[in-house]
Every structure is written in structure tokens, then in C-alpha cells.
Motif scaffolding. Structure first.
Motif, PDB file in Angstrom:
ATOM      1  N   MET A  82      -9.458 -33.550  -6.044  1.00 49.02           N
ATOM      2  CA  MET A  82      -9.548 -34.976  -6.338  1.00 49.02           C
ATOM      3  C   MET A  82     -10.893 -35.553  -5.900  1.00 49.02           C
ATOM      4  O   MET A  82     -11.443 -36.428  -6.559  1.00 49.02           O
ATOM      5  N   LEU A 145       6.554 -31.848 -11.682  1.00 43.18           N
ATOM      6  CA  LEU A 145       5.647 -32.925 -12.097  1.00 43.18           C
ATOM      7  C   LEU A 145       4.472 -32.358 -12.876  1.00 43.18           C
ATOM      8  O   LEU A 145       4.062 -32.901 -13.900  1.00 43.18           O
ATOM      9  N   PHE A 149       3.599 -33.197 -17.555  1.00 39.22           N
ATOM     10  CA  PHE A 149       2.490 -33.846 -18.261  1.00 39.22           C
ATOM     11  C   PHE A 149       2.031 -32.986 -19.432  1.00 39.22           C
ATOM     12  O   PHE A 149       1.999 -31.759 -19.337  1.00 39.22           O
ATOM     13  N   ARG A 157      -3.925 -33.719 -11.666  1.00 39.34           N
ATOM     14  CA  ARG A 157      -4.222 -34.786 -10.714  1.00 39.34           C
ATOM     15  C   ARG A 157      -2.945 -35.387 -10.148  1.00 39.34           C
ATOM     16  O   ARG A 157      -2.870 -35.695  -8.958  1.00 39.34           O
ATOM     17  N   ALA A 158      -1.921 -35.520 -10.992  1.00 36.34           N
ATOM     18  CA  ALA A 158      -0.648 -36.053 -10.498  1.00 36.34           C
ATOM     19  C   ALA A 158      -0.062 -35.125  -9.437  1.00 36.34           C
ATOM     20  O   ALA A 158       0.381 -35.578  -8.378  1.00 36.34           O
ATOM     21  N   VAL A 161      -1.938 -35.569  -6.145  1.00 37.89           N
ATOM     22  CA  VAL A 161      -1.548 -36.774  -5.399  1.00 37.89           C
ATOM     23  C   VAL A 161      -0.211 -36.552  -4.717  1.00 37.89           C
ATOM     24  O   VAL A 161      -0.039 -36.823  -3.520  1.00 37.89           O
ATOM     25  N   VAL A 165       0.664 -36.679  -0.715  1.00 34.42           N
ATOM     26  CA  VAL A 165       1.686 -37.581  -0.174  1.00 34.42           C
ATOM     27  C   VAL A 165       2.732 -36.762   0.579  1.00 34.42           C
ATOM     28  O   VAL A 165       3.156 -37.119   1.682  1.00 34.42           O
ATOM     29  N   ILE A 168       1.567 -35.497   4.058  1.00 37.00           N
ATOM     30  CA  ILE A 168       1.599 -36.533   5.097  1.00 37.00           C
ATOM     31  C   ILE A 168       3.033 -36.721   5.578  1.00 37.00           C
ATOM     32  O   ILE A 168       3.288 -36.968   6.757  1.00 37.00           O
TER      33      ILE A 168
ATOM     34  N   ILE B 168       4.990 -44.923  -5.551  1.00 32.35           N
ATOM     35  CA  ILE B 168       4.132 -43.771  -5.856  1.00 32.35           C
ATOM     36  C   ILE B 168       4.777 -42.940  -6.961  1.00 32.35           C
ATOM     37  O   ILE B 168       4.145 -42.589  -7.953  1.00 32.35           O
ATOM     38  N   LEU B 172       3.547 -42.358 -10.793  1.00 35.11           N
ATOM     39  CA  LEU B 172       3.247 -41.014 -11.299  1.00 35.11           C
ATOM     40  C   LEU B 172       3.996 -40.723 -12.592  1.00 35.11           C
ATOM     41  O   LEU B 172       3.509 -39.974 -13.442  1.00 35.11           O
ATOM     42  N   PHE B 228      -1.042 -45.999   3.758  1.00 35.72           N
ATOM     43  CA  PHE B 228      -1.432 -44.890   2.884  1.00 35.72           C
ATOM     44  C   PHE B 228      -1.023 -45.107   1.430  1.00 35.72           C
ATOM     45  O   PHE B 228      -1.767 -44.758   0.510  1.00 35.72           O
ATOM     46  N   ALA B 232      -2.414 -44.239  -2.907  1.00 36.90           N
ATOM     47  CA  ALA B 232      -1.739 -43.245  -3.743  1.00 36.90           C
ATOM     48  C   ALA B 232      -1.170 -43.891  -5.004  1.00 36.90           C
ATOM     49  O   ALA B 232      -1.244 -43.312  -6.096  1.00 36.90           O
ATOM     50  N   ALA B 235      -4.124 -44.547  -7.354  1.00 40.24           N
ATOM     51  CA  ALA B 235      -4.592 -43.295  -7.960  1.00 40.24           C
ATOM     52  C   ALA B 235      -3.598 -42.817  -9.011  1.00 40.24           C
ATOM     53  O   ALA B 235      -3.986 -42.371 -10.094  1.00 40.24           O
ATOM     54  N   SER B 236      -2.301 -42.939  -8.707  1.00 36.45           N
ATOM     55  CA  SER B 236      -1.282 -42.471  -9.651  1.00 36.45           C
ATOM     56  C   SER B 236      -1.291 -43.310 -10.921  1.00 36.45           C
ATOM     57  O   SER B 236      -1.121 -42.776 -12.026  1.00 36.45           O
ATOM     58  N   ARG B 238      -3.844 -44.820 -12.202  1.00 36.80           N
ATOM     59  CA  ARG B 238      -5.024 -44.410 -12.986  1.00 36.80           C
ATOM     60  C   ARG B 238      -4.722 -43.128 -13.753  1.00 36.80           C
ATOM     61  O   ARG B 238      -5.091 -42.982 -14.914  1.00 36.80           O
TER      62      ARG B 238
END
Lengths: 246, 243, 68
Positions: A82, A145, A149, A157-158, A161, A165, A168, B168, B172, B228, B232, B235-236, B238
Motif C-alpha cells: 500500500m 475478500l 473483487f 488493496r482491499a 487493508v 486492520v 492491529i 471498515i 470494503l 485507526f 482504514a 482507504a477502503s 477509495r
């Protein structure tokens, strides 16, 4: 120095480089896992409490380690993809995901099987097993996921991300599940946290863990090569490669 | 003679972006709230779902009040969580369909903040009503007295985190034609900590122990996700729009 | 050696039903991953070669058309 890294980060450069690297990791994985299995199954002493069912530790713990490490590796690859738009990182993340899900599944399965002689049931809502189960769902989510797409780039990219997430959240989930477990089941016997193990018990474990990590690196290198060929199949160098071969 | 003209001008120039961000935030929230008020059915649906799921449990398990009382905290929390989950899919979908989301992306205001405005509206229209309705359902499940205030508080606090994290997943999957099931698959594992501390707070209240730790942890989860998640979400969005 | 005989090794002190399936499942995964890798590679290469051959044939046809 930078030129070297730059070349390495290009799919073509990595394809050539990984061809030389991967045999070493395959060999290391075969030797270490072979030695670890024999040592752990036949030569390590039986546990004074659990007897021989303790030997499951030599597959359960390495699988659990790898299950978590692979998710972190995927998140790092996602970050690199990313931030610096290095496609190779995403190819590696794609290559790793199924192995990570598989390792999580094996960790769950071996934990459940281990539970029968230890707890007397196939499934106990033990803190480790529960957070491993949630990790398994996270893996499924990332893989699903990416597949949902139509465009490959947006799927990549999805997935990146979501992996970030997820990474974390993993420590938060682990902590909260442990907290929940101690609240509901005070002072039960946990299968893997134990007083200091003697050398002849943890040395085979160390060998198995190293073997599993070598296996992970070898699989990732080899599978990334396949992903590179697949995604770059319209590029000239791949067409030339295929032309020479056939 | 020093003319005071320069200073108000620079003052105004300095102030303008901030003011416009705040204005845009308020305008977005107002617009979304109005859109929901004109179609109140959507907001009521998740409340009805919440009540329905709670109705199913005594039918499926047992009408025994003692048994229901012991499982009530978990049931209420899980049902509220599922109701909040169900409403997530619509968070960005209409705006995606009519091009509003694209406008939001092109706007000068930072996207993470604007997304947060949408999340706030979502919480105001689903999380908060669910929390306010929970005591009624608690009575029906014979939830022990003394835990009702904690139930509302933990649900209000926890559902805010659910909205933030869920956004998020909603962002997505907004571009996918069949994103609904996938959305729950992505979001539910991330909901586990909120469920643990939320249901734990109600159980602690019933047991008579301190609920401060649970509520503090719920607050911490909200704070962390507020830091956070907006990035996210942005970005998702976009990815979903450019993909 | 932790066991007296091969039979004792197989019996795993009465825990054979747990130890062997756990190891079996793990080895199955490792072997399955390796086999899948090989299969994937072979299929990919077949596809790439087929494409290369097709391109060469098309290039040849084009040349012939030009020369005739």
C-alpha cells in the motif's frame, strides 16, 4: 546496494533470485522437520503428567506459531504494497494466505485432539483455542475478500487493508479472550503453558519450529514464483521463458 | 494610518478551512439524518430484528425465568450485535449508488473525517436506539435488577465501536454486488473484544462486582478504533470506488 | 529412546488414538501443500507454453501471408 534491492523488488529479478534461494529452504525444512518428528515421537521423554499425548506439542506449537506469524507477514506485505506500491509484496501475500489458513486449521485440529486425553472433551473453550479459531475466521475473511473483487488490483488493496486492520486487532482479541477465559474458568490446566521444560523436551520443539519456518519460507518463495508467472504472463520476459521451454 | 483591513482578512483566510470542515461535517450529518427521517422504516428494521431475535431464544431454549436470567446478558449483547451488523450493509450503499460517495471523495474536506460523520449518524440511528430498547427486552428475559443502567451504558458505548469497526467492512464491500454475507464474515471476528467486555460488564453488574474496568476497556476500544479506523474507512472507500 | 519396543512406540502409552492423528493431519497438510504447489506450477507452465506456441504459429502464418 539500492540497485540490488530495486532489482529484487521487481518480479523478474525476484523470479531469478528466488530460484537460487528456495532449494536451500526446502532442504532445511525437510531435514529439520524429519529430525524433529523422529526426535519428538521416539526420543523425547514422556511428560510426567500427560504421558505420551504430550508429543502432540511438537506439531501443535509450530503450527500455532506459523499461523500467527503468517498473518503478521501478510500484514507487513500489505503495508509495503500500500505504501510503496511494490506489486511483489502483494504477490507474496497472496501466496502465503492459504498456508496460513491451513496452519491455523492444523493448530486447531491438533489442539482439539490433544484436548481429549487432557480435558476429556474434543473441544474446550480454552483461551488459546478460541483465539486460534477467531484467527482462522480472519484468514477466511481475507481470502474471501480478495476473491470477491473482479479487478485484481482492488482485490489486492482491499485484502491489504483488511489484513492490516486484522493485525492491529489480533493482540486485542488475544488479550480480551484470555481475560474472558480467566474470568469464566479460573485456574484450569492449560495445555501449553507449563513449568520450564527440560532440554531434551524443548530442543526437538525448537527444531520443529525452525523446520516449520523454513517450510513457510520455501512455500512462499516457490508459490510467489507461480503467482509472478501467472500475473506477468503477458510480459515479454515470461513469454520468452515459455517460448524457450516449449 | 494603519488600516485594520489586513488582519481580519488573514484571520478569515486562516479560519476558513477549519470552518468549512466543521460545516461540511454538520451538513453531511444533517443530510444523512434527514434522509433517514424521511425513510424511518430502515431504522426501525434493526430494532424489530433485535426484538425478534430475543423472542426466539425463550421459544428455542426454555421459558424458565431462572435460566433466561443467567444467559440474558449474553443474549442481549449478541442480538444487539447482530442487529447492528445487519444495518451495516446500508451504511454507504445508497450513497454509493447515487454518486454521493464520489462527491465526498472529490471534496476538499478530509475523507476520514467525513466518513466519521457517516459513522456517527449510523450509531445515532442504530446503536443508540438499540441500547435504549435493550432494557425492555431485558425485562422480558427477566434480567436481574441493578444491571439495567449498565446494560444501556455498555451497549451505547460498545455499539459505537461496532459502528466504527463495521464501517471498515461496509466500505470494503460497498462496491460488491453480493457483499452482505462477506461483510459479516469480515466484521464479526473483529467484534469479539467488544462482545467480551460488553457482556462482561452486564454480568459483573449482576454479580455485584465493579463494572468500572469493563466500561473503561470498552471506552479504550472506542478510543483506539476512533484513532485507526477513519483512515482504514477512507482507504477502503477509495478502493471500492476506484476499483 | 523413550520406548522399549516398536509395539510400545506404536501404542504411545495408550495415547496412540490422539498422537498419531495429530501428526497425521499435520503431515497431510505439509504434503498437500507441496503437491498443490507442484500441480499449480505444472498447470501454469502448460498454459504458458500453449500460449507461446500459439503466438509462434500466428507469427508464422502472418509471415507466410506476407511472403505469398
Amino acid at each position: 546496494m539500492w540497485a540490488f534491492f530495486h532489482k529484487l523488488a521487481s518480479p523478474k529479478g525476484f523470479y531469478a533470485f528466488s530460484a537460487r534461494l528456495s532449494p536451500w529452504f526446502w532442504a532445511a525444512a525437510a531435514v529439520l522437520i524429519g529430525a524433529g518428528v523422529v526426535w519428538g515421537l521416539a526420543f523425547a521423554p514422556a511428560d510426567y503428567q500427560q504421558g505420551n499425548s504430550f508429543r502432540i506439542i511438537y506439531v501443535h506449537v509450530p503450527a500455532a506459531f506459523l499461523a500467527q506469524s503468517i498473518f503478521v507477514a501478510m500484514a507487513l506485505a500489505g503495508l509495503v504494497f500500500m505504501v510503496w506500491k511494490i506489486k511483489l509484496a502483494d504477490m507474496a501475500a497472496t501466496a502465503m494466505a492459504p498456508l496460513g489458513a491451513g496452519m491455523t486449521f492444523v493448530a486447531l485440529l491438533s489442539g482439539a485432539v490433544w484436548g481429549v486425553p487432557t480435558w476429556g472433551t474434543w473441544w474446550q473453550w480454552d483461551a488459546r483455542l478460541t483465539s486460534m479459531l477467531i484467527l482462522f475466521f480472519l484468514y477466511i475473511g481475507v481470502i474471501a475478500l480478495r476473491g470477491a473483487f473482479d479487478g485484481r488490483d482492488s482485490g489486492s488493496r482491499a485484502a491489504s487493508v483488511l489484513t492490516m486492520v486484522g493485525v492491529i486487532n489480533i493482540p486485542i482479541i488475544k488479550y480480551s479472550v484470555e481475560w474472558w477465559y480467566t474470568l469464566h474458568q479460573p485456574a484450569t490446566f492449560s495445555i501449553t503453558s507449563r513449568p520450564a521444560m527440560p532440554v531434551e523436551m524443548w530442543l526437538p520443539l525448537l527444531i520443529m519450529v525452525l523446520g516449520f519456518y523454513s517450510f513457510f519460507i520455501a512455500v512462499t518463495l516457490t508459490r510467489t514464483r507461480s503467482v509472478i508467472l501467472h500475473r506477468e504472463s503477458a510480459k515479454r520476459w515470461v513469454r520468452e521463458l515459455a517460448g524457450e521451454d516449449g | 494610518m494603519s488600516r485594520p483591513e489586513a488582519s481580519p482578512k488573514s484571520y478569515a483566510r486562516g479560519r476558513e478551512p477549519e470552518a468549512s470542515v466543521a460545516l461540511a461535517l454538520l451538513a453531511t450529518m444533517r443530510r444523512d439524518l434527514l434522509a433517514l427521517l424521511r425513510r424511518p422504516g430502515a431504522a426501525f428494521n434493526s430494532l424489530a430484528f433485535f426484538a425478534l431475535v430475543i423472542t426466539l431464544f425463550p421459544i428455542g431454549i426454555s421459558p424458565d425465568p431462572e435460566l433466561l436470567a443467567t444467559i440474558a446478558p449474553g443474549l442481549l449483547w449478541v442480538a444487539a450485535l447482530l442487529a447492528a451488523l445487519l444495518s451495516l450493509d446500508g451504511m454507504f450503499r445508497d450513497d454509493f449508488a447515487d454518486g454521493t460517495l464520489e462527491q465526498l471523495l472529490l471534496a476538499a474536506q478530509p475523507l476520514p473525517l467525513m466518513a466519521l460523520a457517516k459513522v456517527a449518524v449510523h450509531w445515532l440511528t442504530t446503536g443508540l436506539p438499540l441500547a435504549l430498547m435493550a432494557p425492555v427486552l431485558g425485562v422480558m428475559l427477566s434480567l436481574p435488577p441493578g444491571s439495567y443502567a449498565v446494560l444501556v451504558l455498555s451497549l451505547a458505548l460498545g455499539s459505537a465501536t461496532l459502528s466504527v469497526i463495521g464501517a471498515i467492512g461496509a466500505a470494503l464491500t460497498v462496491g460488491l454486488s453480493r457483499g452482505g454475507v462477506l461483510l459479516s464474515l469480515l466484521v464479526l471476528p473483529l467484534y469479539v473484544p467488544v462482545l467480551i467486555f460488553g457482556a462482561g460488564a452486564v454480568q459483573a453488574a449482576i454479580a455485584g462486582t465493579s463494572v468500572a474496568a469493563h466500561l473503561a476497556l470498552l471506552g479504550a476500544l472506542l478510543a483506539v478504533s476512533l484513532v485507526f479506523a477513519p483512515w482504514a474507512i477512507a482507504a477502503s472507500l477509495r478502493i471500492s470506488l476506484n476499483g | 529412546m523413550a520406548f522399549d519396543s516398536f509395539a510400545a512406540f506404536l501404542a504411545m502409552g495408550g495415547h496412540a488414538a490422539y498422537v498419531w492423528p495429530a501428526y497425521g493431519a499435520t503431515l497431510l497438510l505439509l504434503i498437500g501443500v507441496v503437491l498443490h504447489l507442484r500441480l499449480e506450477r505444472r498447470r501454469l507452465w502448460r498454459e504458458l507454453r500453449r500460449r507461446a506456441r500459439r503466438e509462434r504459429r500466428q507469427a508464422g502464418d502472418a509471415n507466410r501471408e506476407v511472403s505469398s
